[in-house]
Write an enzyme that holds these catalytic residues in place. Structure first.
Site, PDB file in Angstrom:
ATOM      1  N   ASP A  46      43.730  -5.674 -13.040  1.00  0.00           N
ATOM      2  CA  ASP A  46      43.948  -6.399 -14.299  1.00  0.00           C
ATOM      3  C   ASP A  46      45.268  -7.163 -14.276  1.00  0.00           C
ATOM      4  OD1 ASP A  46      43.170  -7.278 -16.762  1.00  0.00           O
ATOM      5  OD2 ASP A  46      43.757  -5.473 -17.848  1.00  0.00           O
ATOM      6  N   ASN A  80      32.466  -8.839 -18.502  1.00  0.00           N
ATOM      7  CA  ASN A  80      33.131 -10.061 -18.012  1.00  0.00           C
ATOM      8  C   ASN A  80      32.224 -11.298 -18.028  1.00  0.00           C
ATOM      9  OD1 ASN A  80      35.206  -8.235 -15.671  1.00  0.00           O
ATOM     10  ND2 ASN A  80      35.814  -9.130 -17.621  1.00  0.00           N
TER      11      ASN A  80
HETATM   12  C1  IPE Z   1      38.696  -4.749 -16.915  1.00  0.00           C
HETATM   13  O1  IPE Z   1      39.457  -5.875 -17.068  1.00  0.00           O
HETATM   14  C2  IPE Z   1      37.518  -5.016 -16.052  1.00  0.00           C
HETATM   15  C3  IPE Z   1      37.827  -5.239 -14.662  1.00  0.00           C
HETATM   16  C4  IPE Z   1      38.964  -4.999 -14.110  1.00  0.00           C
HETATM   17  C5  IPE Z   1      36.751  -5.727 -13.857  1.00  0.00           C
HETATM   18  P1  IPE Z   1      39.295  -6.823 -18.355  1.00  0.00           P
HETATM   19  O2  IPE Z   1      40.458  -7.710 -18.361  1.00  0.00           O
HETATM   20  O3  IPE Z   1      37.955  -7.459 -18.336  1.00  0.00           O
HETATM   21  O4  IPE Z   1      39.318  -5.764 -19.545  1.00  0.00           O
HETATM   22  P2  IPE Z   1      39.696  -5.921 -21.085  1.00  0.00           P
HETATM   23  O5  IPE Z   1      38.823  -7.009 -21.624  1.00  0.00           O
HETATM   24  O6  IPE Z   1      41.140  -6.254 -21.163  1.00  0.00           O
HETATM   25  O7  IPE Z   1      39.405  -4.575 -21.651  1.00  0.00           O
HETATM   26  C1  IPE Z   2      41.526  -9.079 -13.690  1.00  0.00           C
HETATM   27  O1  IPE Z   2      42.405  -9.964 -14.260  1.00  0.00           O
HETATM   28  C2  IPE Z   2      40.338  -9.726 -13.015  1.00  0.00           C
HETATM   29  C3  IPE Z   2      39.048  -9.488 -13.687  1.00  0.00           C
HETATM   30  C4  IPE Z   2      38.832  -8.712 -14.703  1.00  0.00           C
HETATM   31  C5  IPE Z   2      37.920 -10.215 -13.157  1.00  0.00           C
HETATM   32  P1  IPE Z   2      42.106 -10.672 -15.658  1.00  0.00           P
HETATM   33  O2  IPE Z   2      41.288 -11.891 -15.401  1.00  0.00           O
HETATM   34  O3  IPE Z   2      41.482  -9.721 -16.624  1.00  0.00           O
HETATM   35  O4  IPE Z   2      43.558 -11.084 -16.121  1.00  0.00           O
HETATM   36  P2  IPE Z   2      44.189 -10.969 -17.568  1.00  0.00           P
HETATM   37  O5  IPE Z   2      43.947  -9.573 -18.058  1.00  0.00           O
HETATM   38  O6  IPE Z   2      43.507 -11.976 -18.423  1.00  0.00           O
HETATM   39  O7  IPE Z   2      45.636 -11.258 -17.381  1.00  0.00           O
HETATM   40 MG    MG Z   3      42.221  -8.514 -18.077  1.00  0.00          MG
END
Ligand code: IPE
Ligand code: IPE
Ligand code: MG
Length: 244
Positions: free
Chosen positions: A26, A74
């Site tokens: 994340d 996602n």
């Molecule tokens: C969690 O990350 C899911 C993955 C790492 C694949 P997200 O960025 O999608 O989660 P939320 O929306 O902050 O809970």
């Molecule tokens: C994690 O990083 C990757 C996925 C969940 C695919 P994010 O895309 O959630 O990045 P933030 O949380 O928006 O910074």
């Molecule tokens: Mg995220």
């Protein structure tokens, strides 16, 4: 920089490493935003951090590594970001498969990857098939994964097979992770302290760790810090004991 890494390396206690470490990746988007870049830029560097972490875990002798890279939620992201992610996942498998096969890594998948574009579905299937006899480390790619859908899927399979009564072992056997142990240690980067539908059944006794670091900055030092933190924990499993 390297000095701190060495200092941390000396504090590692391999006998207290987790058998199974799971990463909730994340912070890619926020990492990019901080640099005035688009989110895809963060995902690109996120993949690099995945490679580094996989190599480090392999070198340290960690047997099971899970990486949560795409959740069932996602799909709610803009199509453009989804396309980039799928492209990056395909390229990751295309470029990393051969070296990872040589390193004796076995790929398994948690999640319904059949919903992805064909190119990615084919790449995932090929990686799983090609690596099925490898044994040094199991890399569990959690893609289009959600803990609740996984449990629902397991229950439906159990019903279909006409099983009349279940126990915990039955449920575990029908999850994507049937062949690997439950995670001992779950690391979620970026400072968010939630599970976002990850391994809800399997994590019943996992240790949780939430570093503030955004995933693209999760380097060797960060992994060492995580492992040192884990090695100091006292896992009691409901009993009364002083150390692991
Ligand atoms: C969690 O990350 C899911 C993955 C790492 C694949 P997200 O960025 O999608 O989660 P939320 O929306 O902050 O809970
Ligand atoms: C994690 O990083 C990757 C996925 C969940 C695919 P994010 O895309 O959630 O990045 P933030 O949380 O928006 O910074
Ligand atoms: Mg995220």
């Amino acid at each position: 920089m390297k000095i701190l890494e060495k200092k941390l390396e000396k504090q590692l206690e391999p006998s207290k490493f987790p058998r199974h470490i799971a990463f909730i990746i994340d912070g890619n988007g926020r990492w990019a935003k901080k640099r005035d870049k688009i989110r895809s830029y963060g995902h690109k560097y996120g993949i690099k951090a995945c490679k580094t972490t996989i190599d480090n875990c392999l070198r340290l002798g960690i047997k099971y590594v899970s990486m949560y890279g795409f959740s069932t939620e996602n799909w709610n992201r803009p199509q453009e970001e989804l396309d980039t992610l799928f492209e990056l996942f395909s390229n990751f498998i295309d470029t990393e498969l051969e070296p990872m096969l040589k390193k004796d890594i076995k790929f398994i998948v948690s999640g319904d990857y059949s919903k992805f574009p064909k190119k990615l579905v084919d790449a995932v299937e090929y990686a799983v098939e090609k690596s099925k006899n490898n044994s040094k480390m199991v890399l569990n790619l959690c893609i289009n994964y959600g803990g609740r859908p996984e449990i629902v899927r397991a229950v439906n399979s159990i019903i279909k097979e006409g099983v009349k009564e279940v126990d915990e072992k039955t449920i575990s056997n029908y999850l994507y992770t049937a062949e690997i142990p439950d995670p001992d240690f779950i690391v979620r980067t970026s400072g968010e302290q939630r599970l976002s539908n990850f391994m809800l059944w399997q994590m019943s006794y996992a240790e949780l760790y939430f570093p503030k670091t955004f995933w693209p900055d999760f380097n060797t030092k960060e992994l060492y810090k995580a492992l040192i933190n884990y090695s100091k924990r006292n896992r009691r499993f409901g009993a009364i004991k002083e150390s692991k």
